[in-house]
Design an enzyme around this catalytic site. Structure first.
Site, PDB file in Angstrom:
ATOM      1  N   LYS A   5      30.609  30.069 -24.888  1.00 27.16           N
ATOM      2  CA  LYS A   5      29.848  31.291 -24.742  1.00 27.16           C
ATOM      3  C   LYS A   5      30.749  32.376 -24.177  1.00 27.16           C
ATOM      4  O   LYS A   5      31.729  32.018 -23.528  1.00 27.16           O
ATOM      5  CB  LYS A   5      28.616  31.075 -23.882  1.00 27.16           C
ATOM      6  CG  LYS A   5      28.916  30.886 -22.384  1.00 27.16           C
ATOM      7  CD  LYS A   5      27.668  30.689 -21.600  1.00 27.16           C
ATOM      8  CE  LYS A   5      27.153  31.958 -20.965  1.00 27.16           C
ATOM      9  NZ  LYS A   5      27.887  32.421 -19.782  1.00 27.16           N
TER      10      LYS A   5
ATOM     11  N   HIS B 269      27.264  24.998 -20.601  1.00 28.77           N
ATOM     12  CA  HIS B 269      27.690  23.947 -19.672  1.00 28.77           C
ATOM     13  C   HIS B 269      26.553  23.449 -18.772  1.00 28.77           C
ATOM     14  O   HIS B 269      26.623  22.361 -18.231  1.00 28.77           O
ATOM     15  CB  HIS B 269      28.923  24.368 -18.858  1.00 28.77           C
ATOM     16  CG  HIS B 269      28.634  25.278 -17.704  1.00 28.77           C
ATOM     17  ND1 HIS B 269      28.449  26.622 -17.848  1.00 28.77           N
ATOM     18  CD2 HIS B 269      28.501  25.036 -16.378  1.00 28.77           C
ATOM     19  CE1 HIS B 269      28.217  27.163 -16.661  1.00 28.77           C
ATOM     20  NE2 HIS B 269      28.237  26.223 -15.750  1.00 28.77           N
TER      21      HIS B 269
ATOM     22  N   LYS C 150      25.235  19.272 -16.957  1.00 31.91           N
ATOM     23  CA  LYS C 150      25.126  18.957 -15.526  1.00 31.91           C
ATOM     24  C   LYS C 150      24.300  17.690 -15.330  1.00 31.91           C
ATOM     25  O   LYS C 150      23.257  17.522 -15.963  1.00 31.91           O
ATOM     26  CB  LYS C 150      24.469  20.126 -14.771  1.00 31.91           C
ATOM     27  CG  LYS C 150      25.400  21.331 -14.635  1.00 31.91           C
ATOM     28  CD  LYS C 150      24.732  22.417 -13.815  1.00 31.91           C
ATOM     29  CE  LYS C 150      25.551  23.697 -13.871  1.00 31.91           C
ATOM     30  NZ  LYS C 150      26.544  23.820 -12.816  1.00 31.91           N
TER      31      LYS C 150
ATOM     32  N   GLU D 242      23.620  32.856  -7.157  1.00 33.35           N
ATOM     33  CA  GLU D 242      25.040  32.686  -6.829  1.00 33.35           C
ATOM     34  C   GLU D 242      25.402  33.596  -5.664  1.00 33.35           C
ATOM     35  O   GLU D 242      24.860  34.698  -5.549  1.00 33.35           O
ATOM     36  CB  GLU D 242      25.906  33.085  -8.031  1.00 33.35           C
ATOM     37  CG  GLU D 242      25.716  32.200  -9.231  1.00 33.35           C
ATOM     38  CD  GLU D 242      26.706  32.592 -10.328  1.00 33.35           C
ATOM     39  OE1 GLU D 242      27.819  32.076 -10.312  1.00 33.35           O
ATOM     40  OE2 GLU D 242      26.356  33.423 -11.170  1.00 33.35           O
TER      41      GLU D 242
ATOM     42  N   ASP E 148      24.606  36.923 -19.787  1.00 33.39           N
ATOM     43  CA  ASP E 148      25.503  35.929 -19.197  1.00 33.39           C
ATOM     44  C   ASP E 148      24.743  34.674 -18.754  1.00 33.39           C
ATOM     45  O   ASP E 148      25.271  33.567 -18.833  1.00 33.39           O
ATOM     46  CB  ASP E 148      26.215  36.566 -17.991  1.00 33.39           C
ATOM     47  CG  ASP E 148      27.317  35.685 -17.418  1.00 33.39           C
ATOM     48  OD1 ASP E 148      28.102  35.130 -18.220  1.00 33.39           O
ATOM     49  OD2 ASP E 148      27.413  35.549 -16.180  1.00 33.39           O
TER      50      ASP E 148
ATOM     51  N   HIS F  30      21.630  29.828 -20.120  1.00 32.67           N
ATOM     52  CA  HIS F  30      21.349  28.782 -19.127  1.00 32.67           C
ATOM     53  C   HIS F  30      19.866  28.737 -18.714  1.00 32.67           C
ATOM     54  O   HIS F  30      19.260  27.676 -18.675  1.00 32.67           O
ATOM     55  CB  HIS F  30      22.191  28.974 -17.868  1.00 32.67           C
ATOM     56  CG  HIS F  30      23.669  29.075 -18.118  1.00 32.67           C
ATOM     57  ND1 HIS F  30      24.313  28.344 -19.088  1.00 32.67           N
ATOM     58  CD2 HIS F  30      24.639  29.813 -17.526  1.00 32.67           C
ATOM     59  CE1 HIS F  30      25.609  28.640 -19.070  1.00 32.67           C
ATOM     60  NE2 HIS F  30      25.832  29.528 -18.134  1.00 32.67           N
TER      61      HIS F  30
HETATM   62  C1  BG6 Z   1      28.747  30.981 -16.479  1.00 31.11           C
HETATM   63  C2  BG6 Z   1      28.641  32.456 -16.242  1.00 31.11           C
HETATM   64  O1  BG6 Z   1      28.251  30.648 -17.742  1.00 31.11           O
HETATM   65  O2  BG6 Z   1      28.009  30.285 -15.486  1.00 31.11           O
HETATM   66  C3  BG6 Z   1      29.127  32.811 -14.848  1.00 31.11           C
HETATM   67  O3  BG6 Z   1      29.421  33.142 -17.211  1.00 31.11           O
HETATM   68  C4  BG6 Z   1      28.405  31.988 -13.809  1.00 31.11           C
HETATM   69  O4  BG6 Z   1      28.940  34.205 -14.585  1.00 31.11           O
HETATM   70  C5  BG6 Z   1      28.458  30.505 -14.165  1.00 31.11           C
HETATM   71  O5  BG6 Z   1      29.034  32.213 -12.555  1.00 31.11           O
HETATM   72  C6  BG6 Z   1      27.591  29.695 -13.223  1.00 31.11           C
HETATM   73  O6  BG6 Z   1      27.817  28.340 -13.460  1.00 31.11           O
HETATM   74  P1  BG6 Z   1      27.648  27.265 -12.300  1.00 31.11           P
HETATM   75  O7  BG6 Z   1      27.933  25.974 -12.984  1.00 31.11           O
HETATM   76  O8  BG6 Z   1      28.653  27.618 -11.239  1.00 31.11           O
HETATM   77  O9  BG6 Z   1      26.251  27.393 -11.800  1.00 31.11           O
END
Ligand code: BG6
Length: 492
Positions: free
Chosen positions: A150, A180, A184, A218, A237, A242
């Site tokens: 992505k 991704h 998880k 985050e 994003d 997600h």
């Molecule tokens: C990514 C985004 O797909 O996922 C990022 O582009 C984000 O901006 C990240 O920080 C968050 O992933 P995780 O696994 O740290 O929750």
């Protein structure tokens, strides 16, 4: 050392990594392949060919990997012997993927690309099509797999354009679109929780569920990705992929099996059932925010507009909260509240299922409170499931208090966790598609967010400010207050 049971080693493969000197390669992909190597799941005949524009030979690339990749490997795994053995799998090819002629160099290596050929495109999306065309011209695509990172496009039209072009070269079952979050451990556990237990399923519906919250918060800001992020924003994003994927797993019907198309077909049905948002829904039920200067863990941090790479006066959002409805028999009328953002008060990803209060209380008014019964599934930073209930406080009278049952996975399973990328890469190598996004799912998600993207193009659609280190703009709390609920923010 890993305490996991020894996995089966894969059959021979050639993993060709475009973007081989990029950030994703050094932080995620190569460390994940290294972890799989240490677990013994790569098999002796798995080779990795990093491809990038940078003029390096193999030795120089290995030195680059020592300097840039090794620091991203968990200390417990970084024995010199393991690293040396992993390095032996690596090779490097300098290639400018924007030049069709450049693929001749890869064609010449064809005989050395043994086993299943995997092309991992860890590049910007503008190179996806030129790379696939170059691979096709070099005669390398038969029986191969292609992995697309992505962002796959910027909106429905651009994602369709990429999917059409890639789809004219690779069949859908050769295409692995990475999200991704699907790799998880905790997301895998959602399947186990819902479809491995009879306890929750009868309650998992509108008759018993009042509302559902999904939070992915985050503390990090945009870090070194300011200019990318400024073109992208949180809706593209995080939400389009997600969060909607999490929602679809929470809301889906039980699949017939864990077969790729059975799972993806059920997720698709949810995505296609999302209630389309009109202009008034967007105004009322979608909150868009941008962080200002503030403090994270007591330390001052810049506002978004002060981040390197961000355009002056940018109106790109760093926070989104919204109400989503799933228009089907199971979920009609149940609001799903989603929120995600950068520079928030904590790093947490969790799903809260709020059950309805009892319909009649024999115990006085207290048990009729909303939110007394809820299930919180925490995905990050620690994986846990907590069931909140009411219990009688000891002593005279019937005084009820909130209590909870907790399942902390890291205490129960004292085993190493597999990183998302490791699981997903092993799935690509083994040809398992269930955890990758099918084209129709991706289209449905883009189609659903499109009216929001359109509405935000208007010059007066400016994001609401929030101070870094808080839970986002006040409007996000007001959205839930209008539905007589609030965001659950619990210490674990
Ligand atoms: C990514 C985004 O797909 O996922 C990022 O582009 C984000 O901006 C990240 O920080 C968050 O992933 P995780 O696994 O740290 O929750």
């Amino acid at each position: 050392m890993s305490k996991r049971a020894k996995p089966a080693a894969s059959s021979p493969f050639s993993f060709v990594l475009f973007g081989g000197t990029g950030d994703l390669a050094l932080r995620k992909i190569l460390p994940a392949l290294h972890a799989a190597h240490c677990d013994g799941s790569l098999g002796p005949d798995g080779r990795i060919l990093a491809v990038a524009h940078t003029p390096l030979d193999r030795n120089a690339y290995l030195r680059w990997a020592d300097e840039h990749v090794r620091p991203h490997i968990a200390t417990a795994r970084s024995s010199d012997a393991q690293w040396e053995a992993f390095r032996a799998r690596l090779d490097y090819l300098q290639l400018d993927a924007s030049q069709p002629d450049a693929f001749a160099a890869l064609r010449e290596m064809r005989d050395s690309l043994q086993g299943t050929r995997i092309f991992y495109l860890a590049t910007g999306p503008s190179l996806f099509v030129p790379i696939c065309e170059g691979l096709a011209a070099a005669g390398l695509t038969d029986g191969a797999r292609v992995v697309l990172e992505k962002p796959l496009g910027y909106d429905l039209a651009s994602s369709n354009a990429i999917n059409d072009a890639v789809g004219s070269i690779f069949a859908e079952d050769q295409i692995y679109r990475i999200d991704h979050y699907l790799g998880k451990e905790a997301v895998q556990n959602l399947f186990a929780l819902r479809f491995g237990n009879s306890l929750f399923e009868p309650l998992w519906r509108r008759e018993w569920v009042e509302s559902i919250q999904i939070t992915v918060a985050e503390q990090l800001g945009v870090e070194a990705r300011g200019s990318f992020y400024d073109q992208t924003g949180t809706l593209r994003d995080m939400v389009q992929n997600h969060l909607l994927q999490l929602l679809s797993i929470i809301a889906m019907e039980p699949p017939q099996s864990m077969d790729a198309d059975a799972v993806r077909g059920e997720k698709l049905r949810v995505l296609r059932s999302l209630k389309p948002l009109g202009a008034e829904d967007i105004r009322r039920n979608v909150v868009r925010g941008q962080y200002h200067a503030g403090a994270i863990d007591g330390l001052p941090v810049n506002g978004y507009l002060g981040e390197p790479g961000v355009r002056p006066g940018s109106t790109t959002e760093t926070f989104v909260a919204l109400k989503v409805e799933v228009e089907n028999w199971r979920w009609a009328g149940v609001p799903f509240f989603l929120r995600t953002g950068k520079r928030l008060a904590g790093r947490v990803a969790e799903i809260v299922v709020n059950f309805r209060p009892v319909p009649h209380s024999a115990l006085g008014a207290q048990p009729l409170r909303s939110g007394s019964n809820r299930l919180t599934i925490r995905l990050q930073p620690n994986e846990s499931i907590r069931l909140n209930a009411l219990a009688k406080q000891p002593g005279m009278g019937m005084n009820l208090r909130g209590v909870f049952l907790d399942l902390a996975f890291d205490q129960f399973f004292q085993q190493d966790r597999m990183e998302a990328y490791q699981r997903l890469l092993l799935d690509v190598i083994a040809g398992r598609l269930a955890l990758f996004v099918r084209r129709d799912e991706q289209e449905a998600a883009w189609r659903w967010v499109a009216p929001i993207l359109d509405a935000w193009r208007s010059p007066d659609a400016v994001p609401k400010p929030y101070a870094a280190g808080t839970w986002g703009p006040a409007a996000a709390s007001a959205l839930l207050a209008r539905h007589e609920t609030c965001w659950i923010e619990e210490e674990n």
